[in-house]
Design a protein around this motif. Structure first.
Motif, short mmCIF file in Angstrom:
data_model
loop_
_atom_site.label_atom_id
_atom_site.label_comp_id
_atom_site.label_asym_id
_atom_site.label_seq_id
_atom_site.Cartn_x
_atom_site.Cartn_y
_atom_site.Cartn_z
N ASN A 138 0.80 -1.20 0.00
CA ASN A 138 0.00 0.00 0.00
C ASN A 138 0.85 1.26 0.00
O ASN A 138 0.36 2.33 0.37
N TRP A 154 3.39 2.18 22.63
CA TRP A 154 2.02 2.07 23.12
C TRP A 154 1.88 0.84 24.01
O TRP A 154 1.29 0.90 25.09
N ILE B 200 -10.58 -3.07 4.83
CA ILE B 200 -10.00 -1.97 5.60
C ILE B 200 -11.08 -1.31 6.45
O ILE B 200 -10.86 -1.00 7.63
N TYR B 481 -2.79 5.68 20.03
CA TYR B 481 -3.66 4.69 19.38
C TYR B 481 -4.42 5.34 18.22
O TYR B 481 -4.50 4.77 17.13
N LEU B 483 -3.60 7.94 16.54
CA LEU B 483 -2.65 8.25 15.47
C LEU B 483 -2.35 7.00 14.64
O LEU B 483 -2.37 7.03 13.40
N LEU B 484 -2.11 5.90 15.34
CA LEU B 484 -1.84 4.64 14.63
C LEU B 484 -3.03 4.27 13.76
O LEU B 484 -2.87 3.85 12.61
N ILE B 487 -3.09 6.39 10.64
CA ILE B 487 -2.05 6.05 9.67
C ILE B 487 -2.41 4.76 8.95
O ILE B 487 -2.20 4.61 7.74
N MET B 488 -2.97 3.81 9.71
CA MET B 488 -3.24 2.51 9.10
C MET B 488 -4.49 2.53 8.22
O MET B 488 -4.62 1.71 7.32
N PRO B 491 -4.40 6.51 4.84
CA PRO B 491 -3.62 6.48 3.60
C PRO B 491 -3.93 5.31 2.66
O PRO B 491 -4.06 5.54 1.45
N PRO B 492 -4.10 4.07 3.17
CA PRO B 492 -4.39 2.99 2.21
C PRO B 492 -5.69 3.23 1.45
O PRO B 492 -5.78 2.95 0.25
#
Lengths: 741, 590
Positions: A138, A154, B200, B481, B483-484, B487-488, B491-492
């Motif tokens: 991706n 985290w 997703i 969390y 933020l992660l 990001i995950m 964008p995809p």
């Protein structure tokens, strides 16, 4: 181009038909001229790259072939890398011999890979791999590392939400309070009082670097809230914010020291940098989420990551040949926690062995340099204690750091003494003064093989590094000193560090259960340079030891109230790295047996309360299981060391006095003209030793030679002229670690 | 397969809806799935099947049928996500928990110790039972194992019990009950025509920071409840509309907040289930639906009707004694109005604007954000006004739904109904934003404009949940969390859906939206640093006064400044996303 490929396909398939594997000595080549012609043509074909990037790369059956190729590469390749370096990689350190591979892989192994390829590729697929692959597909490649680091932080912080050692247990509390107390005393007291002040209440007993770091954190804490570190009055303080501050200090240490060292190892060290970027990401991921360290540092509360990170960085420097920086890092590691002494025999032997290999002139200079740097580092470390009155101030720290007045073992520890104490009461049969000596002696015996393995090449091949390298300018024009190269024994260093520290853990005096973290670091590093199904079982042992290491600390973790975190982290890590004992090829019986024992123990502890006669039955069973595994791991590491050093020594003594790995090291530079003899050595030894084309990757087959490989050998030694080795080699090294996308 | 296909995908402005690109292949079956999907697209795209209502959303070819018959079979990817999710949530056991934790423990105790006739009368604890009966039954089910594990958990008098057993037990029930949602989400992928995107989206919902914050830290059972909602929507997609209606009725009897979206369900089921396309009502379908829904309500409320307690139950369910805003303003329309009122009041004070100032409103501001909101300058708002606005705006969208009762239109209408209620409702809690974010996520894979709406609403909505967790230890947890997650997820999806804005205005809007999104970083930095700044301000200014009042007083008066800023800033994004979605819906050609 396509025609060329099709021709090769046909030919390789015919070769495949008669290329049956059979055991044989090195000197039993079978001439097959027709096939050889095809092999020859592929060697210089330009289409080899198209084969590398062929759309359906399956896991190659060659995955098991790697027992000794690393030996030829000096420090270049890991002892157990599952995948040979990619020829497309400019850093590729072993350009010299890769180009012979296609014949081997596509002739004798095509059939095997077709039949078993799917199974093998399934073996290596793990959550971490799938995730990294997904990220790359991706176009999120650049985000992989930030996400991994954020995720690790985290997870550590989330574990830190839980309780810590000695929470709410006055009057002494636990390790958390000890560390916090040191902030308090170092900030408020003059340096000479650090190791003397109220020793009964968690007196400082770690080396000075811990004290300095504590001082820094104490200073900051005092700025934020003086009550957290007020002298004496803050004892046992357990405010929510002070807890957060302490947890944050651990995270900061991690971020500043441990993670960079791991990152450097996983991405830039010579053991891994030839691997694909995905493999390196997976390797880094595996190290980041290693559960034992997270549970102890972020849960139980300690700063082990600093000591381990510094050691890891020292190891990185040794791999690069920068011994002086490595020595400084190692002294810093020792200066943070005396536990790093467990590594010191290995480090010492490696450096001394290297000096021996360098010969009189270079070696003695190098030895003096290292000695000076080490001594200077120690002086700097203890500088505040040397002034104003020299010996008086230095004694208290030394006495505090090495407490010989305590017992043989403190709690239930899965080492030799505690485990054997079940049947043989050491305290009854030996006096308290004799036991430490016995322990020291046994430890020394236990780590002797390590020292021997690291020193003997130096003694045998005294000065051989000096004779092989010519101090000429390298490609980029910088001066290339011999002492700046890693000694060939560096490939033994990880195993040596593991064996040495495990020896200390098993046999030495006054060991904590947390000390298992010390041997876990090198075995984890070994593990990530390897992969499942690879010969030598580094990966399998690494996983098993990490899990059993966590299990051995279970009584401690349960006391700390970290049982949920224990379960969660172990599940997460094992799942993420794709550990499935039911599908693993080697070590399956032991792994399954140990896991079922652990499982039964956990369940019975949950269900049954211990009988009144044996209140400690569960901890004792725990030490029996883990102690047994650690003992076996010691034997395994001994076996690995013997194997590796034997291979190294035997190869060397066959043709000349110097270990042949040195030759490869000189070859790997890629610019020098290679003498024919050396190439001969290398090609025969590579393919001669490389057994495992068809078998299960066990050492029993080390000396079987496939017909194809012996053909190649003959061909190489007879036909190939001495060539300049430049540019990428043309081997069709299928990306063994990465299944098809 | 990769490069060519993907490039074509990413850069072609008009993509066929049927083309797909499996982005998250799970192990070895990715090739197989790829083939299946392309089969489907050829069938649906070329052979000219008459457009049934849901055809474009369901992979109707039989190839996946065998796989999809078994609800319990999870693909490798699902297992991955499940294991990570569970491990992560286990780590949060010791995290901060709100009073809702005690609320639910108390409900377990009530349902376990008391007979059903006293459930809605019991008032030992201040946390009385105020959810509909199905939730009470659910708590009763939970209380049975609880009483075996630790009988003190279900002791009515044992208030604020926080032993490890009760924490571990209640937290685990949240994780386990959330599996309802996990399975629904996995099922969403099965017959989706773009499984890549849907995967997703499903993963993003399973890992939604909203659920992590509200369920696994703050403590509620939203994952379970939204699981039922998702099952219901899924059934609508799969053309099992009766089941969809029944599931929604069940959901309503678990938690009545879902009444916000009931109008959309009513119109949709009436139009697409009870009426045929020509417009005539099919009486048997209508009766079937009505019977089923009534049966659900009978099971739920039957015992209380029998006991003649229905008025007591309803008075517990609908307490009309609260203020316009919740303690912390949910980022809705009223938050903006309230903020405007505060600003106007300041202007009155400092600039001497000629406006009527109500004394009650001034007092209301000085009490901070807690309690009733009374405006000082702007005319006050009564509950009836909010209802009127809500119903009016909902009606606009429902008309559209009436005209185009397709699945996609239905999901959009659900989202918009939830949205309108969230923005204009009376005493809306910030947690209600999930009612918007969850169905909106299902639309994110439609087009870039939907995706952008989803992005803005999600970021603003998630950020608006941050103040729920005010303890410093959880700050890192929630921010990192989220933020992660961003990001995950973002964008995809963006890579597959991105379209360059087609007009100059579009470019400007695109830029402003991006700027708004990056503004959250600054806002987070400000809200994190504000307490430190305020703390540092205190010691220096004690004693000395500036302009009649010390800095400390000013700062303590502005104690709610970060909250207010958060609320207003999020409200802007949430309302902008609403306008976008409303515009998209009304202009969409179904």
């Amino acid at each position: 181009m396509s025609q060329n490929g099709s021709i090769r396909q046909r030919r390789t398939s015919t070769l495949n038909n008669d290329g049956v594997l059979f055991p044989g000595g090195r000197s039993s080549p079978i001439p097959r001229p027709t096939s050889l012609a095809s092999v020859r043509s592929t060697n210089y074909s330009e289409t080899d790259h198209s084969e590398i990037l062929s759309p359906t790369p399956r896991r190659h059956y060659l995955i098991q072939r790697q027992s000794s190729q690393w030996l030829q590469s000096g420090g270049g390749i890991s002892p157990s890398t599952s995948r040979p370096s990619s020829p497309l990689n400019p850093n590729h350190p072993t350009g010299g011999f890769r180009r012979h591979k296609p014949s081997l892989s596509f002739s004798s192994l095509a059939g095997n890979s077709k039949q078993k390829g799917a199974k093998v590729s399934g073996l290596n697929d793990s959550l971490a791999r799938r995730w990294v692959r997904w990220m790359h597909k991706n176009k999120l490649k650049g985000w992989v590392l930030p996400i991994q680091i954020l995720l690790a932080l985290w997870v550590k912080w989330a574990v830190g939400l839980g309780s810590y050692s000695g929470e709410n247990t006055p009057p002494m509390y636990g390790d958390y309070e000890a560390q916090r107390h040191w902030l308090e005393i170092t900030y408020h007291l003059p340096v000479r009082m650090w190791y003397k002040y109220d020793l009964q209440y968690w007196g400082l007993d770690y080396p000075p670097l811990t004290a300095y770091v504590s001082w820094i954190f104490g200073y900051i804490a005092n700025k934020i809230n003086p009550a957290w570190v007020a002298l004496d009055s803050s004892r046992g303080i357990e405010l929510p914010n002070s807890k957060i501050y302490m947890r944050a200090t651990v995270l900061v240490c991690d971020l500043l020291i441990y993670l960079p060292a791991l990152f450097y190892f996983a991405t830039k060290s010579s053991l891994l940098r030839h691997r694909s970027i995905r493999a390196r990401h997976v390797a880094f991921f595996t190290l980041l989420l290693q559960p034992a360290l997270i549970l102890i540092d972020s849960g139980h509360f300690q700063y082990n990551s600093v000591m381990l990170g510094l050691t890891c960085q020292a190891f990185n420097y040794f791999l690069e040949g920068q011994d002086l920086l490595g020595a400084i890092c190692f002294v810093a590691s020792l200066g943070f926690k005396q536990m790093a002494l467990y590594y010191s025999p290995a480090v010492f032997s490696y450096l001394l062995g290297k000096c021996l290999l360098l010969g009189w002139k270079e070696g003695s200079a190098h030895l003096i340099r290292i000695g000076l740097v080490t001594v200077l580092s120690f002086i700097v470390l203890f500088l505040p204690f040397l002034y104003p009155s020299f010996p008086e101030n230095l004694l208290p720290p030394i006495q505090r750091i090495f407490p010989f007045a305590r017992g043989l073992f403190e709690d239930k520890v899965a080492n030799f003494w505690c485990t054997s104490n079940v049947v043989f009461k050491w305290n009854r049969h030996f006096s308290a003064s004799l036991l430490p000596k016995l322990a020291t002696g046994l430890t020394a015996v236990a780590f002797m093989p390590t020292m021997w393995a690291l020193l003997s090449p130096g003694i045998k091949g005294f000065g051989s590094m000096a004779s092989l390298y010519h101090t000429e300018a390298s490609v980029d024009g910088t001066e290339n000193k011999k002492s700046r190269r890693p000694a060939p024994t560096v490939s033994l260093l990880a195993h040596s560090l593991f064996q040495c520290s495990l020896s200390f853990f098993l046999f030495s005096f006054q060991v904590h259960e947390k000390t298992i973290l010390v041997p876990l670091l090198p075995v984890s590093l070994l593990m990530i340079t390897s992969a499942p199904t690879v010969e030598g079982s580094d990966w399998e042992w690494g996983v098993l030891l990490n899990n059993v290491g966590c299990f051995s600390m279970w009584p401690l973790l349960r006391r700390d109230g970290l049982s949920v975190q224990y379960v969660s982290l172990l599940a997460l890590w094992n799942y993420a790295i794709g550990h499935n004992p039911f599908r693993q090829k080697s070590l399956q019986a032991l792994t399954l047996a140990v896991y079922s024992a652990i499982f039964v123990l956990h369940i019975s502890e949950l269900v049954i309360s211990p009988p009144a006669r044996y209140p400690d039955i569960f901890p004792v069973l725990n030490t029996l299981i883990s102690g047994g595994v650690f003992g076996l791991a010691w034997l395994w590491s001994l076996k690995r060391l013997v194997e590796l050093s034997w291979a190294m020594g035997s190869l060397g003594t066959q043709r000349s006095s110097a270990p042949s790995s040195l030759r490869m090291n000189s070859l790997s530079n890629g610019t020098r003209t290679k003498p024919l003899a050396v190439q001969e050595v290398f090609s025969s030894s590579i393919y001669g030793d490389n057994s495992a084309t068809g078998g299960n990757g066990h050492n029993s087959q080390r000396h079987s030679v496939s017909p194809a490989s012996s053909m190649v050998r003959r061909r190489n030694t007879s036909v190939l002229p001495p060539t300049r080795e430049e540019g990428p080699s043309t081997a069709s090294v299928v990306d063994l670690n990465e299944p098809s996308m | 397969m990769d490069n060519d296909t993907r490039n074509e995908h990413t850069f072609s402005p008009k993509r066929s809806k049927h083309m797909s690109l499996p982005v998250l292949p799970s192990g070895s079956d990715s090739h197989i799935r790829m083939r299946k999907v392309s089969n489907t697209s050829s069938i649906a795209g070329q052979s000219g099947i008459p457009p049934k209502v849901n055809l474009e959303y369901i992979n109707t070819s039989g190839t996946e049928e065998k796989n999809s018959r078994n609800i319990w079979s999870l693909s490798g990817c699902d297992w991955d996500l499940l294991v990570i999710g569970t491990a992560i949530k286990l780590l949060l056991f010791p995290a901060y928990r709100s009073t809702d934790f005690e609320v639910h423990r108390n409900w377990m105790a009530i349902t376990h110790t008391l007979p059903i006739s006293k459930w809605y009368y019991e008032a030992t604890s201040e946390w009385t039972l105020d959810y509909p009966p199905f939730f009470a039954y659910f708590e009763y089910l939970l209380s049975i194992p609880a009483s075996f594990i630790d009988s003190k958990m279900v002791d009515l008098k044992n208030l604020n019990y926080d032993a490890w057993t009760v924490i571990a037990y209640q937290r685990s029930t949240v994780i386990v009950s959330e599996l309802v949602m996990a399975f629904a989400l996995s099922w969403f992928v099965r017959r989706s025509l773009r499984p890549d995107l849907q995967r997703i989206i499903s993963a993003s919902l399973y890992f939604h920071p909203g659920f992590l914050i509200v369920d696994h830290i703050h403590f509620q059972y939203n994952g379970f409840l939204f699981g039922i909602l998702l099952w219901s929507i899924l059934m609508a997609r799969n053309n099992q509309k009766l089941l969809s209606g029944v599931l929604f009725a069940i959901l309503l009897n678990f938690k009545h907040i879902y009444m916000y979206i009931a109008p959309a369900y009513f119109i949709y089921l009436l139009r697409s289930y009870c009426m045929d396309p020509s417009g005539s009502i099919s009486i048997p379908s209508f009766i079937r639906l009505a019977q089923s829904v009534i049966a659900v309500f009978a099971v739920s409320f039957g015992p209380f009707i029998w006991l003649r307690q229905i008025s007591q139950v309803l008075s517990r369910l609908f307490p009309f004694t609260r203020g316009l805003n919740h303690a912390y303003w949910a980022p809705n329309f009223w938050a903006l109005i309230t903020a405007l009122d505060r600003v106007l009041l300041k202007l009155v004070h400092f600039r001497g604007l000629q406006l009527d100032v109500k004394q009650a409103g001034v007092e209301s501001t000085s009490r901070g954000l807690v309690g009733d909101t009374v405006f000082a300058v702007i005319p006050n708002v009564a509950p009836i006004h909010t209802f009127a606005i809500t119903l009016l705006l909902q009606a606009v969208f429902l008309v559209k739904l009436w005209r185009h009762p397709t699945y996609k239109s239905f999901v959009t209408a659900i989202t918009l109904c939830g949205y309108v209620s969230f923005l204009f409702g009376w005493h809306v809690h910030e947690k209600a934003i999930l009612l918007v974010l969850v169905p909106l996520s299902l639309l994110a894979g439609e087009r870039h404009s939907y995706f952008r709406t989803f992005t803005i609403a999600s970021v603003a909505g998630i950020f608006s949940l941050f103040p729920l967790l005010f303890t410093p230890a959880e700050t890192l947890i929630k921010t990192v969390y989220s933020l992660l997650w961003c990001i995950m997820v973002l964008p995809p999806m963006s890579k597959q859906l991105y379209e360059f804005p087609s007009s100059a205005v579009g470019v400007v809007v695109d830029f402003l939206e991006r700027a708004y999104l990056y503004g959250f970083v600054l806002l987070q930095i400000f809200t994190s640093l504000y307490p430190v700044l305020a703390h540092r301000g205190l010691p220096t200014s004690q004693g000395q006064t500036v302009d009649g009042q010390s800095t400390a007083e000013v700062l303590s008066k502005l104690e709610f400044l970060p909250l207010m800023l958060t609320s207003v800033y999020c409200a802007i994004g949430v309302i902008w996303a609403f306008l976008r979605l409303g515009f998209l819906y009304l202009t969409e050609q179904f």
